[in-house]
Design an enzyme around this catalytic site. Structure first.
Site, PDB file in Angstrom:
ATOM      1  N   ARG A 178     -12.805  67.495 -30.725  1.00 37.59           N
ATOM      2  CA  ARG A 178     -13.746  67.858 -31.787  1.00 37.59           C
ATOM      3  C   ARG A 178     -15.146  67.955 -31.204  1.00 37.59           C
ATOM      4  O   ARG A 178     -15.486  67.308 -30.200  1.00 37.59           O
ATOM      5  CB  ARG A 178     -13.733  66.809 -32.899  1.00 37.59           C
ATOM      6  CG  ARG A 178     -12.372  66.574 -33.538  1.00 37.59           C
ATOM      7  CD  ARG A 178     -12.463  65.436 -34.543  1.00 37.59           C
ATOM      8  NE  ARG A 178     -11.194  65.196 -35.226  1.00 37.59           N
ATOM      9  CZ  ARG A 178     -10.281  64.314 -34.830  1.00 37.59           C
ATOM     10  NH1 ARG A 178     -10.486  63.583 -33.737  1.00 37.59           N
ATOM     11  NH2 ARG A 178      -9.149  64.158 -35.503  1.00 37.59           N
ATOM     12  N   LYS A 203     -12.295  60.126 -34.982  1.00 39.23           N
ATOM     13  CA  LYS A 203     -12.538  59.721 -36.356  1.00 39.23           C
ATOM     14  C   LYS A 203     -12.146  58.268 -36.558  1.00 39.23           C
ATOM     15  O   LYS A 203     -11.170  57.787 -35.985  1.00 39.23           O
ATOM     16  CB  LYS A 203     -11.730  60.614 -37.310  1.00 39.23           C
ATOM     17  CG  LYS A 203     -12.275  62.033 -37.430  1.00 39.23           C
ATOM     18  CD  LYS A 203     -11.508  62.814 -38.477  1.00 39.23           C
ATOM     19  CE  LYS A 203     -12.114  64.190 -38.696  1.00 39.23           C
ATOM     20  NZ  LYS A 203     -11.399  64.961 -39.731  1.00 39.23           N
ATOM     21  N   HIS A 227     -14.726  74.341 -33.295  1.00 40.30           N
ATOM     22  CA  HIS A 227     -13.382  74.012 -33.763  1.00 40.30           C
ATOM     23  C   HIS A 227     -12.389  75.130 -33.466  1.00 40.30           C
ATOM     24  O   HIS A 227     -11.173  74.890 -33.402  1.00 40.30           O
ATOM     25  CB  HIS A 227     -13.417  73.718 -35.271  1.00 40.30           C
ATOM     26  CG  HIS A 227     -12.695  72.461 -35.641  1.00 40.30           C
ATOM     27  ND1 HIS A 227     -13.087  71.218 -35.194  1.00 40.30           N
ATOM     28  CD2 HIS A 227     -11.586  72.253 -36.390  1.00 40.30           C
ATOM     29  CE1 HIS A 227     -12.255  70.303 -35.678  1.00 40.30           C
ATOM     30  NE2 HIS A 227     -11.335  70.910 -36.392  1.00 40.30           N
ATOM     31  N   ARG A 255     -10.527  74.223 -30.491  1.00 35.70           N
ATOM     32  CA  ARG A 255      -9.545  73.170 -30.775  1.00 35.70           C
ATOM     33  C   ARG A 255      -8.278  73.799 -31.372  1.00 35.70           C
ATOM     34  O   ARG A 255      -7.156  73.482 -30.960  1.00 35.70           O
ATOM     35  CB  ARG A 255     -10.168  72.153 -31.731  1.00 35.70           C
ATOM     36  CG  ARG A 255      -9.260  70.994 -32.139  1.00 35.70           C
ATOM     37  CD  ARG A 255     -10.136  69.951 -32.859  1.00 35.70           C
ATOM     38  NE  ARG A 255      -9.377  68.996 -33.633  1.00 35.70           N
ATOM     39  CZ  ARG A 255      -8.875  67.860 -33.149  1.00 35.70           C
ATOM     40  NH1 ARG A 255      -9.012  67.598 -31.847  1.00 35.70           N
ATOM     41  NH2 ARG A 255      -8.242  67.014 -33.927  1.00 35.70           N
ATOM     42  N   HIS A 271      -4.704  63.361 -34.219  1.00 40.01           N
ATOM     43  CA  HIS A 271      -4.368  63.449 -35.638  1.00 40.01           C
ATOM     44  C   HIS A 271      -3.628  62.186 -36.071  1.00 40.01           C
ATOM     45  O   HIS A 271      -2.690  61.744 -35.402  1.00 40.01           O
ATOM     46  CB  HIS A 271      -3.469  64.657 -35.914  1.00 40.01           C
ATOM     47  CG  HIS A 271      -4.198  65.962 -35.880  1.00 40.01           C
ATOM     48  ND1 HIS A 271      -3.559  67.174 -35.692  1.00 40.01           N
ATOM     49  CD2 HIS A 271      -5.510  66.255 -36.036  1.00 40.01           C
ATOM     50  CE1 HIS A 271      -4.452  68.141 -35.717  1.00 40.01           C
ATOM     51  NE2 HIS A 271      -5.639  67.613 -35.931  1.00 40.01           N
ATOM     52  N   TYR A 331      -0.374  74.216 -36.888  1.00 40.38           N
ATOM     53  CA  TYR A 331      -0.400  75.077 -35.714  1.00 40.38           C
ATOM     54  C   TYR A 331       0.953  75.718 -35.449  1.00 40.38           C
ATOM     55  O   TYR A 331       1.023  76.761 -34.797  1.00 40.38           O
ATOM     56  CB  TYR A 331      -0.889  74.285 -34.494  1.00 40.38           C
ATOM     57  CG  TYR A 331      -2.287  73.768 -34.712  1.00 40.38           C
ATOM     58  CD1 TYR A 331      -3.363  74.642 -34.778  1.00 40.38           C
ATOM     59  CD2 TYR A 331      -2.530  72.413 -34.896  1.00 40.38           C
ATOM     60  CE1 TYR A 331      -4.645  74.185 -35.023  1.00 40.38           C
ATOM     61  CE2 TYR A 331      -3.804  71.944 -35.127  1.00 40.38           C
ATOM     62  CZ  TYR A 331      -4.860  72.833 -35.189  1.00 40.38           C
ATOM     63  OH  TYR A 331      -6.125  72.367 -35.435  1.00 40.38           O
TER      64      TYR A 331
END
Length: 336
Positions: free
Chosen positions: A158, A182, A282, A285, A308, A317
């Site tokens: 990110r 995150k 992004h 990514r 994730h 994806y």
């Protein structure tokens, strides 16, 4: 905990936001999203004479979402609002602020399915070749831009993780970098030889020039392009407080490269490429994840790489790859 049904709704919202920020360690981007949604809820409730948390019921919450839909807000926005208010009422119930959770049965339309933008392998190669030609002149900005894009694409990180990297987080021997994701979760991400070569050129010939230039100026290496409230996640925790001298990437003024600065670098590269969708970091990514899956990578390995929490997030994806396959079939097969 004693029930606090007499509290004002706005007071409860402030307490929830404090809990989200300090108790759960959520990113500033997530907290800002909660704050924006719940401020809208408080305004809506107040206009209808509901000022107390105890008076917040399921019907009012449904009316709030219906009003958003009636005003033409995107389905994804309504879905996010539903998620925000359910997180708030669940916390209020579990913390003893209210006797029961009015949001537990709240439902909202699922967000529209928008596949992320993906750049083709040939486009990535052409873009990186152009950057490498500029970097061959040893221009510090060009060396940095090449290293930024190589690392974004190689590691699939990110933008907030990118700008938070310090020099000590990089292991050039093992071809890995440690990033802060995150929720304050750290992970170690691999990258390839081209990214290593670009990073070494930046560290050896580009970064010292920008750092020396800043130190020869006013002595304050301030952040480049990380203004508060720019709509993107800020660097969190200790990384945010680290001095520019520790930062892997520097802006043109010698301070730590910020989110906005990274966006500018990438936007210049993507704006002339064919394809719809955002032109920010992004995109790389999304592209990295899709190219990994196209190349046969295991879905769980890609989940680990991207950081994730849920495998379901990574599965989008696979949809991207399927969409590309259908497009190739449609344009190439004589009986498509």
């Amino acid at each position: 905990m004693t029930e606090r049904t007499g509290e004002r709704l706005a007071v409860a919202v402030d307490a929830f936001l404090a809990h989200a920020r300090h108790g759960r360690g959520l990113s500033e981007q997530t907290v800002r999203a909660y704050a924006n949604d719940l401020e809208q809820l408080v305004a809506f409730a107040t206009a209808r004479g509901v000022d107390r948390l105890s008076d917040l019921g399921l019907e009012l919450l449904r009316d709030w979402l219906w009003d958003a839909d009636h005003r033409g807000l995107a389905r994804s926005t309504i879905a996010r609002r539903s998620s925000s208010v359910r997180a708030f009422t669940r916390w209020a119930s579990e913390s003893g602020w209210i006797a029961s959770d009015p949001g537990v049965r709240l439902r909202a339309p699922k967000g529209a399915s928008h596949l992320p933008r993906v750049v083709s392998s040939d486009q990535v190669r052409t873009m990186l070749d152009g950057l490498a030609a500029r970097a061959a002149t040893d221009d510090p900005g060009a060396l940095r831009d090449l290293a930024v894009v190589e690392l974004l694409y190689a590691a699939g990180i990110r933008v907030s993780e990118l700008v938070g990297i310090d020099v000590r987080d990089l292991d050039r021997g093992r071809l890995t970098v440690r990033v802060l994701g995150k929720g304050g979760k750290e992970r170690v991400v691999p990258f390839g030889v081209p990214a290593r070569d670009a990073l070494e050129a930046w560290l050896d010939r580009g970064r010292p020039a920008l750092l020396t230039s800043a130190q020869a100026g006013d002595g304050r290496a301030s952040g480049d392009g990380r203004a508060a409230g720019d709509g993107h996640a800020a660097v969190s925790g200790a990384r945010n407080a680290a001095p520019a001298a520790d930062a892997l990437f520097l802006g043109d003024r010698g301070g730590r490269l910020g989110v906005r600065g990274a966006y500018r670098i990438v936007a210049r590269l993507l704006q002339d490429l064919p394809g719809d969708g955002p032109s920010g970091p992004h995109t790389f990514r999304h592209t990295a994840a899709t190219h990994l899956l196209d190349g046969g990578a295991d879905l769980r390995a890609v989940q680990e790489l991207l950081g994730h929490a849920s495998l379901g997030t990574t599965q989008i994806y696979t949809h991207v790859s399927s969409a590309r396959l259908r497009e190739v079939y449609r344009t190439a097969h004589p009986r498509a």
